[in-house]
Design an enzyme around this catalytic site. Structure first.
Site, PDB file in Angstrom:
ATOM      1  N   LYS A  64       0.847  -1.210   0.000  1.00 51.12           N
ATOM      2  CA  LYS A  64       0.000   0.000   0.000  1.00 51.12           C
ATOM      3  C   LYS A  64       0.879   1.256   0.000  1.00 51.12           C
ATOM      4  O   LYS A  64       2.099   1.168   0.238  1.00 51.12           O
ATOM      5  CB  LYS A  64      -0.903  -0.023   1.234  1.00 51.12           C
ATOM      6  CG  LYS A  64      -0.143   0.003   2.548  1.00 51.12           C
ATOM      7  CD  LYS A  64      -1.023  -0.428   3.711  1.00 51.12           C
ATOM      8  CE  LYS A  64      -0.255  -0.335   5.020  1.00 51.12           C
ATOM      9  NZ  LYS A  64      -0.946  -1.040   6.112  1.00 51.12           N
TER      10      LYS A  64
ATOM     11  N   TYR B 250      17.189  29.277   8.008  1.00 47.14           N
ATOM     12  CA  TYR B 250      15.977  29.951   8.487  1.00 47.14           C
ATOM     13  C   TYR B 250      15.913  29.978  10.002  1.00 47.14           C
ATOM     14  O   TYR B 250      16.235  28.973  10.665  1.00 47.14           O
ATOM     15  CB  TYR B 250      14.725  29.230   7.976  1.00 47.14           C
ATOM     16  CG  TYR B 250      14.411  29.480   6.528  1.00 47.14           C
ATOM     17  CD1 TYR B 250      14.163  30.780   6.057  1.00 47.14           C
ATOM     18  CD2 TYR B 250      14.334  28.426   5.629  1.00 47.14           C
ATOM     19  CE1 TYR B 250      13.847  31.000   4.721  1.00 47.14           C
ATOM     20  CE2 TYR B 250      14.024  28.645   4.298  1.00 47.14           C
ATOM     21  CZ  TYR B 250      13.789  29.934   3.845  1.00 47.14           C
ATOM     22  OH  TYR B 250      13.479  30.148   2.538  1.00 47.14           O
TER      23      TYR B 250
HETATM   24  C1  LIG Z   1      -0.078  -2.027   6.725  1.00 41.85           C
HETATM   25  C2  LIG Z   1      -0.633  -3.326   7.154  1.00 41.85           C
HETATM   26  C3  LIG Z   1       0.195  -4.433   7.358  1.00 41.85           C
HETATM   27  C4  LIG Z   1       1.706  -4.362   7.300  1.00 41.85           C
HETATM   28  O1  LIG Z   1       2.175  -3.762   8.486  1.00 41.85           O
HETATM   29  P1  LIG Z   1       3.756  -3.594   8.757  1.00 41.85           P
HETATM   30  O2  LIG Z   1       3.827  -3.061  10.138  1.00 41.85           O
HETATM   31  O3  LIG Z   1       4.237  -2.606   7.752  1.00 41.85           O
HETATM   32  O4  LIG Z   1       4.343  -4.927   8.577  1.00 41.85           O
HETATM   33  C5  LIG Z   1      -0.404  -5.654   7.639  1.00 41.85           C
HETATM   34  N1  LIG Z   1      -1.758  -5.754   7.745  1.00 41.85           N
HETATM   35  C6  LIG Z   1      -2.578  -4.709   7.578  1.00 41.85           C
HETATM   36  C7  LIG Z   1      -4.052  -4.893   7.714  1.00 41.85           C
HETATM   37  C8  LIG Z   1      -2.058  -3.459   7.293  1.00 41.85           C
HETATM   38  O5  LIG Z   1      -2.869  -2.413   7.156  1.00 41.85           O
END
Ligand SMILES: *Cc1c(COP(=O)(O)O)cnc(C)c1O
Length: 364
Positions: A35, A259
């Site tokens: 994702k 800055y």
């Molecule tokens: C993002 C996500 C993962 C992966 O999590 P990590 O901590 O990056 O391994 C697994 N399951 C779900 C439902 C998620 O949303």
């Protein structure tokens, strides 16, 4: 001249990290979580590199569609599921699996007569974000069992809230809650496959492995735990972010840099300007003292991060010159360390790299 600000993506490291997940959970299938543009690494090339994954997990429909249109044919799970009848039509057209975490999604599934949808029914065991509580779960389960358009047996899942802390009992509580709730539903267990573990579950809680694991951050070489580094688990960094020195200047003791004049030179010294800033996704909150590598050797940020530039301490780098390479994170400099210095987590830094940065994919 084009800017040399680059994110080098090491595909061999990515494949290696998936093998680390397989070794840690040898009996489970691997749903690689890609994702948010594969945690900022580029969703299409990352999916194409992860030929060994058994399925992919994405958050939203647009990500899944992009994968299908790029020719990715493995199962793809929509982790947030659908929110309308139109979504369901797309899910059917693109052959996607859906997480069902809310009554409104059951309503949509029940309203259609045809199709065979592959579903992951989600239980909320303590994250309190998505999923049916253990009280609501049996009803949701029965509704899906009775739903003609859902392929049986469907899959079951939950997600951990605190697995990044190995001393927190909540994960054990969540695992028990999941298993107990399932054993209360007749005819389950043997017929349904289950998934609980994210990266932290994979590396920290063997009891959570079940039939499918869902590695995310570990695939990108990053430790999922609040303490420690990816290297502690034999993970290799996938993204190395670097930029060029575009100016080297000398200042007198007491002069201020950048800055807000937030940093003053403690002595006469050289300061380098690096062509990367928050406009590229480098965190503006990275403090003075945040590590960088100048020609592979450690240095640190001095002064505030600007939109297009950061300034670095060159006291220990007398030979540094315009055109030299500065590494912001990755090979030789764990992104976890940078995240700590910016009061955030590596996940956010990786996701934030903008498309002004040039992505180079190596070791195909
Ligand atoms: C993002 C996500 C993962 C992966 O999590 P990590 O901590 O990056 O391994 C697994 N399951 C779900 C439902 C998620 O949303």
């Amino acid at each position: 001249m084009t800017r040399k600000t680059r994110a080098v993506i090491d595909q061999a490291a990515l494949r290696h990290n998936l093998q680390v997940s397989r070794k840690a959970a040898p009996h489970a299938k691997q749903m690689a979580i890609i994702k948010a543009h594969a945690y900022g690494h580029g969703i299409i090339p990352i999916a194409q590199t992860l030929k060994d994954a058994d399925a992919f997990g994405v958050a939203i429909l647009e990500e899944a569609i992009a994968l299908r249109e790029a020719g990715v044919s493995k199962p793809i799970v929509l982790l947030e599921g659908i929110s309308s009848f139109d979504d369901l039509n797309l899910v059917r057209g693109y052959q996607l699996d859906i997480v069902v975490h809310h009554e409104s999604q059951l309503d949509i599934l029940e309203s259609v007569q045809d199709g065979q949808y592959k579903v992951w029914l989600k239980m909320d065991t303590g994250m309190h974000r998505l999923g049916f509580s253990s009280e609501q779960f049996p009803t949701a389960y029965q509704r899906l069992m009775n739903c003609a358009s859902v392929t049986k047996p469907f899959q079951l899942m939950t997600h951990f809230a605190n697995a990044d802390d190995r001393n927190d009992d909540k994960t054990t509580f969540q695992i028990n809650q999941f298993n107990t709730s399932l054993s209360n539903i007749t005819d389950t267990e043997s017929s349904h496959v289950c998934s609980l573990a994210n990266s932290a579950g994979i590396l920290g809680w063997p009891d959570s492995h079940a039939q499918w694991v869902r590695p995310g951050i570990m695939l990108y070489g990053v430790s999922p735990f609040v303490e420690g580094l990816g290297a502690d688990f034999d993970l290799k960094p996938v993204m190395t972010l670097s930029a060029e020195l575009i100016s080297v200047n000398s200042f007198k003791k007491g002069e201020s840099i950048g800055y807000g004049s937030s940093w003053q030179c403690p002595e006469d010294m050289a300061v380098g300007v690096v062509a990367i800033g928050y406009g590229d996704g480098y965190p503006r909150h990275a403090k003075s003292g945040t590590p960088v590598l100048v020609n592979g050797k450690r240095s640190q940020l001095v002064g505030r991060v600007s939109m297009d530039m950061v300034t670095v301490d060159l006291r220990e780098h007398p030979d540094a010159k315009v055109g030299d390479i500065v590494t912001l994170w990755g090979e030789g400099l764990p992104v976890e360390e940078v995240a700590t210095n910016a009061d955030t987590i590596a996940y956010e830094l990786l996701c934030s790299v903008t498309n002004r940065v040039k992505f180079d994919y190596i070791n195909a």
